[in-house]
Design an enzyme around this catalytic site. Structure first.
Site, mmCIF file in Angstrom:
data_model
loop_
_atom_site.group_PDB
_atom_site.id
_atom_site.type_symbol
_atom_site.label_atom_id
_atom_site.label_comp_id
_atom_site.label_asym_id
_atom_site.label_seq_id
_atom_site.Cartn_x
_atom_site.Cartn_y
_atom_site.Cartn_z
ATOM 1 N N HIS A 126 0.819 -1.222 0.000
ATOM 2 C CA HIS A 126 0.000 0.000 0.000
ATOM 3 C C HIS A 126 0.856 1.278 0.000
ATOM 4 O O HIS A 126 0.314 2.377 0.043
ATOM 5 C CB HIS A 126 -0.945 0.018 1.204
ATOM 6 C CG HIS A 126 -1.929 -1.104 1.201
ATOM 7 N ND1 HIS A 126 -2.843 -1.298 0.183
ATOM 8 C CD2 HIS A 126 -2.139 -2.119 2.088
ATOM 9 C CE1 HIS A 126 -3.579 -2.375 0.446
ATOM 10 N NE2 HIS A 126 -3.165 -2.895 1.583
ATOM 11 N N ASP A 162 -3.048 -10.663 -2.166
ATOM 12 C CA ASP A 162 -3.625 -10.183 -0.909
ATOM 13 C C ASP A 162 -5.093 -9.846 -1.148
ATOM 14 O O ASP A 162 -5.492 -9.520 -2.260
ATOM 15 C CB ASP A 162 -2.857 -8.928 -0.472
ATOM 16 C CG ASP A 162 -3.283 -8.446 0.902
ATOM 17 O OD1 ASP A 162 -3.268 -9.252 1.837
ATOM 18 O OD2 ASP A 162 -3.634 -7.262 1.029
ATOM 19 N N HIS A 164 -6.522 -7.300 -0.329
ATOM 20 C CA HIS A 164 -6.575 -5.882 -0.713
ATOM 21 C C HIS A 164 -5.946 -5.664 -2.084
ATOM 22 O O HIS A 164 -5.036 -6.393 -2.475
ATOM 23 C CB HIS A 164 -5.765 -5.024 0.268
ATOM 24 C CG HIS A 164 -6.234 -5.112 1.667
ATOM 25 N ND1 HIS A 164 -5.373 -5.033 2.735
ATOM 26 C CD2 HIS A 164 -7.472 -5.285 2.172
ATOM 27 C CE1 HIS A 164 -6.075 -5.137 3.856
ATOM 28 N NE2 HIS A 164 -7.343 -5.288 3.550
#
Ligand SMILES: [Zn+2]
Length: 227
Positions: A126, A162, A164
């Site tokens: 991220h 993942d 995300h």
């Protein structure tokens, strides 16, 4: 040797708070299990010690301005987003994590192992060129990608599974035609990016592939032939 596992006990040190989702137990339990299974005695497994990522390696991915912000946060602490706090002293842990990813890549490039796994934290996907977030400060896989490119690999494919979307990794390689970024992630989950229509920019159009899938999707969905 077939498979390298990069690990160091210092990967347990990073702590935002004892109850934070990204806490030491995330890999402590994995290590316990690997110990129990006596995996380190397996002739096909090689344990590899990480090194810290160097500043120029960080700057191959992140901006100088962002690195300055990380260094300031390292002294005084900083809240990057509501769930991402950089406690004083966090940077050496983040550099060891990024360095662990690089070490895993180098071990394959040198022929020391055929493949490798970096059991590292804090995580990275991220973190973008100029931002932290989602518990991430330095984009580990991006730093590793640049390192292996510098040692002679032209094109790299990153598969991110993942739950995300890896918005940071996408941000870093969005206009890079030599890096194919593929993300399979849960639709409408954090951080909300990773739409199918986001496919890369300019000469890198088609070099980003986003596959949002429904919560609870089974292995059958992962295996479904889309092409
Ligand atoms: Zn994530």
């Amino acid at each position: 040797m077939r498979t390298g596992i990069v690990y160091h006990p210092d990967y347990l040190l990073h702590e935002q708070s004892p109850t934070h989702a990204e806490r030491r137990e995330r890999i402590a339990y994995t290590i316990d299990m690997l110990d129990e299974e006596e995996i380190w005695d397996d002739a096909g497994i090689k344990r590899i010690n990480p090194r810290m990522a160097a500043e120029d390696e960080i700057l191959s991915v992140h901006t100088g301005d962002y690195l300055r912000r990380l260094k300031e946060a390292d002294i005084s602490g900083a809240e990057f987003d509501t769930n991402t706090y950089g406690p004083p002293g966090f940077l050496k842990n983040a550099l060891l994590s990024a360095g662990g990813a690089v070490t895993a890549g180098e071990a394959v490039m040198s022929g020391e192992v055929r493949n490798s796994f970096a059991l590292i934290r804090p995580p990275g996907h991220h973190a973008g060129r100029n931002f932290a977030g989602g518990f991430c400060y330095i984009n580990n896989v991006a730093v590793m990608t640049r390192a292996v490119q510098n040692s002679g690999v032209k094109r790299v494919m990153i598969i991110d599974w993942d739950a995300h979307h890896g918005n940071g990794t996408q941000d870093i390689f969005y206009d890079d035609p030599d890096v194919l970024y593929v993300s399979i992630h849960q639709e409408h989950c954090f951080p909300g990016t990773g739409k199918i229509k986001d496919v890369g920019d300019g000469v890198a159009k088609g070099r980003t592939i986003n596959m949002p899938i429904a919560p609870g999707s089974s292995g059958r969905v992962y295996r479904y032939p889309v092409l």
